[in-house]
Design a protein around this motif. Structure first.
Motif, short mmCIF file in Angstrom:
data_model
loop_
_atom_site.label_atom_id
_atom_site.label_comp_id
_atom_site.label_asym_id
_atom_site.label_seq_id
_atom_site.Cartn_x
_atom_site.Cartn_y
_atom_site.Cartn_z
N GLY A 30 0.68 -1.16 -0.11
CA GLY A 30 0.00 -0.02 0.04
C GLY A 30 0.89 1.24 0.14
N ASP B 188 2.78 6.64 -3.26
CA ASP B 188 3.28 8.14 -3.17
C ASP B 188 3.95 8.16 -1.86
OD1 ASP B 188 1.34 8.92 -1.17
OD2 ASP B 188 -0.18 9.05 -2.84
N TRP C 97 -0.32 -0.90 -5.73
CA TRP C 97 -1.47 -1.01 -6.46
C TRP C 97 -1.07 -1.06 -8.10
CZ3 TRP C 97 -6.22 2.06 -7.22
CH2 TRP C 97 -7.43 1.05 -7.55
N LEU D 104 1.15 -5.25 -7.05
CA LEU D 104 0.07 -6.04 -6.22
C LEU D 104 -1.55 -5.51 -6.50
CD1 LEU D 104 -0.49 -7.72 -3.45
CD2 LEU D 104 -0.01 -5.67 -2.17
N VAL E 137 -7.15 -7.41 -4.04
CA VAL E 137 -8.38 -7.94 -4.12
C VAL E 137 -8.30 -9.30 -4.68
CG1 VAL E 137 -9.49 -5.56 -4.01
CG2 VAL E 137 -9.24 -6.91 -6.21
N SER F 274 -1.22 -1.30 4.59
CA SER F 274 -1.28 -0.07 4.60
C SER F 274 -2.35 0.53 3.52
CB SER F 274 -0.15 0.89 4.69
OG SER F 274 -0.83 2.26 4.74
N LEU F 275 -3.68 -0.51 3.33
CA LEU F 275 -4.24 -0.13 2.19
C LEU F 275 -5.82 -0.24 2.35
CD1 LEU F 275 -5.15 -3.16 0.45
CD2 LEU F 275 -2.82 -3.25 0.36
N ASN G 271 -9.70 0.39 0.33
CA ASN G 271 -10.66 1.01 -0.77
C ASN G 271 -12.10 0.50 -0.53
OD1 ASN G 271 -10.71 2.26 -3.15
ND2 ASN G 271 -10.44 0.54 -4.61
N LEU H 81 -3.56 -0.83 9.35
CA LEU H 81 -3.89 0.43 9.76
C LEU H 81 -5.45 0.53 9.75
CD1 LEU H 81 -1.98 3.08 10.13
CD2 LEU H 81 -0.98 1.18 8.91
N THR H 82 -6.00 0.99 10.94
CA THR H 82 -7.49 1.22 10.98
C THR H 82 -8.05 2.57 11.59
OG1 THR H 82 -9.44 0.13 12.00
CG2 THR H 82 -7.46 0.32 13.64
N TYR I 291 -17.81 8.42 6.72
CA TYR I 291 -17.16 7.34 6.31
C TYR I 291 -17.97 6.32 5.85
CZ TYR I 291 -12.57 4.41 6.93
OH TYR I 291 -11.47 3.84 6.70
N LYS J 175 -13.43 -1.59 8.89
CA LYS J 175 -12.29 -1.37 9.69
C LYS J 175 -13.04 -2.23 10.97
CE LYS J 175 -9.74 1.36 7.52
NZ LYS J 175 -8.33 0.93 7.07
N GLY K 111 -5.15 8.66 13.56
CA GLY K 111 -5.84 9.63 13.20
C GLY K 111 -5.56 10.10 11.79
N PRO K 112 -6.67 11.38 11.65
CA PRO K 112 -6.70 11.80 10.10
C PRO K 112 -5.36 12.22 9.66
CG PRO K 112 -7.87 13.25 11.66
CD PRO K 112 -7.33 12.26 12.60
N SER L 97 -3.76 12.02 3.14
CA SER L 97 -3.27 11.18 2.07
C SER L 97 -4.01 11.14 0.71
CB SER L 97 -3.20 9.67 2.77
OG SER L 97 -4.46 9.43 2.68
N ARG L 98 -3.62 10.47 -0.07
CA ARG L 98 -4.46 10.39 -1.40
C ARG L 98 -5.74 9.76 -1.24
NH1 ARG L 98 -3.20 9.88 -7.17
NH2 ARG L 98 -4.87 8.97 -8.11
P1 NAD Z 1 -2.82 5.98 0.61
O1 NAD Z 1 -3.54 6.40 -0.46
O2 NAD Z 1 -1.39 6.42 1.09
O3 NAD Z 1 -3.07 4.51 0.79
C1 NAD Z 1 -3.92 3.77 0.37
C2 NAD Z 1 -3.04 2.66 -0.60
O4 NAD Z 1 -3.89 1.59 -0.98
C3 NAD Z 1 -2.89 3.40 -1.78
O5 NAD Z 1 -1.42 3.35 -2.08
C4 NAD Z 1 -3.84 2.58 -2.95
O6 NAD Z 1 -3.06 2.63 -4.16
C5 NAD Z 1 -3.64 1.22 -2.25
N1 NAD Z 1 -4.56 0.21 -2.74
C6 NAD Z 1 -6.04 0.54 -3.04
N2 NAD Z 1 -6.65 -0.78 -3.47
C7 NAD Z 1 -5.49 -1.58 -3.55
C8 NAD Z 1 -5.57 -3.08 -3.98
N3 NAD Z 1 -6.69 -3.63 -4.21
N4 NAD Z 1 -4.48 -3.41 -3.88
C9 NAD Z 1 -3.23 -3.07 -3.52
N5 NAD Z 1 -3.25 -1.63 -3.00
C10 NAD Z 1 -4.48 -1.05 -2.98
O7 NAD Z 1 -3.74 6.52 1.85
P2 NAD Z 1 -3.64 6.21 3.66
O8 NAD Z 1 -4.59 7.11 4.34
O9 NAD Z 1 -2.25 6.37 3.96
O10 NAD Z 1 -4.18 4.80 3.88
C11 NAD Z 1 -3.29 3.88 4.42
C12 NAD Z 1 -4.11 3.03 5.47
O11 NAD Z 1 -4.31 3.86 6.57
C13 NAD Z 1 -5.44 2.42 5.05
O12 NAD Z 1 -5.92 1.24 5.70
C14 NAD Z 1 -6.41 3.54 5.75
O13 NAD Z 1 -7.66 3.04 5.92
C15 NAD Z 1 -5.67 3.88 7.08
N6 NAD Z 1 -6.08 5.06 7.66
C16 NAD Z 1 -6.02 6.42 7.01
C17 NAD Z 1 -6.49 7.23 7.95
C18 NAD Z 1 -6.33 8.81 7.02
O14 NAD Z 1 -6.80 9.87 7.73
N7 NAD Z 1 -5.57 9.11 6.28
C19 NAD Z 1 -6.68 7.39 9.09
C20 NAD Z 1 -6.85 5.94 9.51
C21 NAD Z 1 -6.43 5.10 9.04
#
Ligand code: NAD
Length: 286
Positions: free
Chosen positions: A9, A12, A36, A72, A75, A120-121, A123, A170-171, A182, A190, A218-219, A222-223
């Motif tokens: 995951g 960027d 991804w 990768l 799914v 760390s992914l 969708n 990551l949750t 959400y 989650k 926490g928030p 990210s993309r």
């Molecule tokens: P991010 O965009 O950096 O990471 C998400 C990644 O998931 C991306 O790189 C995307 O390409 C990848 N991805 C999506 N579908 C995929 C698939 N089928 N196979 C492989 N990769 C796939 O964003 P992030 O916010 O850093 O997310 C990372 C984790 O942190 C996630 O589990 C997210 O739920 C969790 N999280 C984020 C926040 C927040 O506020 N950003 C808060 C709590 C938890």
């Protein structure tokens, strides 16, 4: 001896996966990432062109190296699961061996074993829809990409994770408290991920001496979070209401991940660890 980490995951330098990679690299780990498939080309070309050089700088001044980037799509467990339209999609056709099983096999072939697995992914195609307006397909897609993807990764990697190893996801607190916005079954995904963390900690602990934890972060802008559409509001809300009134940095989550992956956390497993400036502990905003 240095440890080896596989982080699924990273596409960027803005997300939690990147920050976790950096903290693990700073602690001396060798870094492998899973990216991804549709995001692979732009990630690799940006990396090559030096777009991430500034954010690759580690505390000792050196640049984080990524030993190998694996395409990768979490799914799909094995090639039999891939539908025709994906197989022939030109963003996928250019890469190979990107199902979870094949990636684990490739890592085994290339390196033999790992010590740290990070998921760390997430969708959820209908994340912007309230749960009450979420379709069955949208809900199942959220669970497939965000929850089962972790079971699948751990299942396929467990044979090559060294005993004493650590696995992490990551949750988000929307699993246990109402966070309007959400949607699409992401809150459900989650909740499943956190419950699975406990059961997988038992199974992987007993059978393989591997620890399994999840960080409730926490928030962060990210993309993925920007796509949900309410991230700036969540960041402002946290700054206004959390015990620690500062913006959370991805690095703080990365450092907690490095701790959990290290022997310093050798008795911590099955846990949901909050890295959120303490917001989870508040009962009411003040
Ligand atoms: P991010 O965009 O950096 O990471 C998400 C990644 O998931 C991306 O790189 C995307 O390409 C990848 N991805 C999506 N579908 C995929 C698939 N089928 N196979 C492989 N990769 C796939 O964003 P992030 O916010 O850093 O997310 C990372 C984790 O942190 C996630 O589990 C997210 O739920 C969790 N999280 C984020 C926040 C927040 O506020 N950003 C808060 C709590 C938890």
């Amino acid at each position: 001896k240095g440890k080896r980490a596989f982080i699924a995951g990273v596409a960027d330098d803005n997300g939690y996966g990147w920050a976790i990679a950096k903290s693990l690299a700073a602690a001396g780990a060798e870094i492998l990432v899973g990216t991804w498939v549709p995001a692979l080309n732009i990630f690799e070309s940006s990396f090559r062109r030096g777009k991430f050089d500034e954010s690759r700088v580690l505390p000792d001044g050196s640049l984080m190296e990524i030993t190998k980037v694996y395409p990768l799509d979490a799914v799909f467990d094995s090639p039999d699961d891939v539908p025709e339209d994906i197989k022939t999609n030109k963003r996928y056709a250019g890469s190979s061996n990107w199902t979870v099983k094949e990636v684990a096999e490739s890592v085994k072939q290339d390196f033999g074993s790992i010590d740290i697995l990070v998921h760390s992914l997430a969708n959820g195609p209908e994340v912007t829809r309230p749960l009450l307006e979420t379709s069955r397909n949208g809900y199942l897609a959220a669970l497939s990409a965000s929850s089962y993807s972790y079971i699948s990764l751990l299942k396929h990697f467990v044979p090559i994770i060294n005993p004493g190893g650590s696995s992490l996801s990551l949750t988000y607190i929307a699993s246990e408290r109402i966070i309007p916005g959400y949607g699409g079954g992401m809150s459900s995904a989650k909740a499943a991920l956190e419950s699975d963390t406990r059961v997988l900690a038992f199974e992987a602990g007993r059978k393989h001496k591997i620890r399994v934890n999840t960080i409730s972060a926490g928030p962060l802008r990210s993309r993925a979070a920007k796509a949900i559409g309410f991230i700036d509001m969540m960041i402002d809300y946290s700054s206004a209401n959390a015990p620690l009134q500062k913006e959370l940095s991805a690095e703080e989550v990365g450092n907690a991940a490095a701790f959990l992956a290290s022997p310093l956390a050798s008795a911590i497993t099955g846990a949901v660890i909050y890295v959120d400036n303490g917001l989870n502990a508040m009962g009411v905003g003040v």
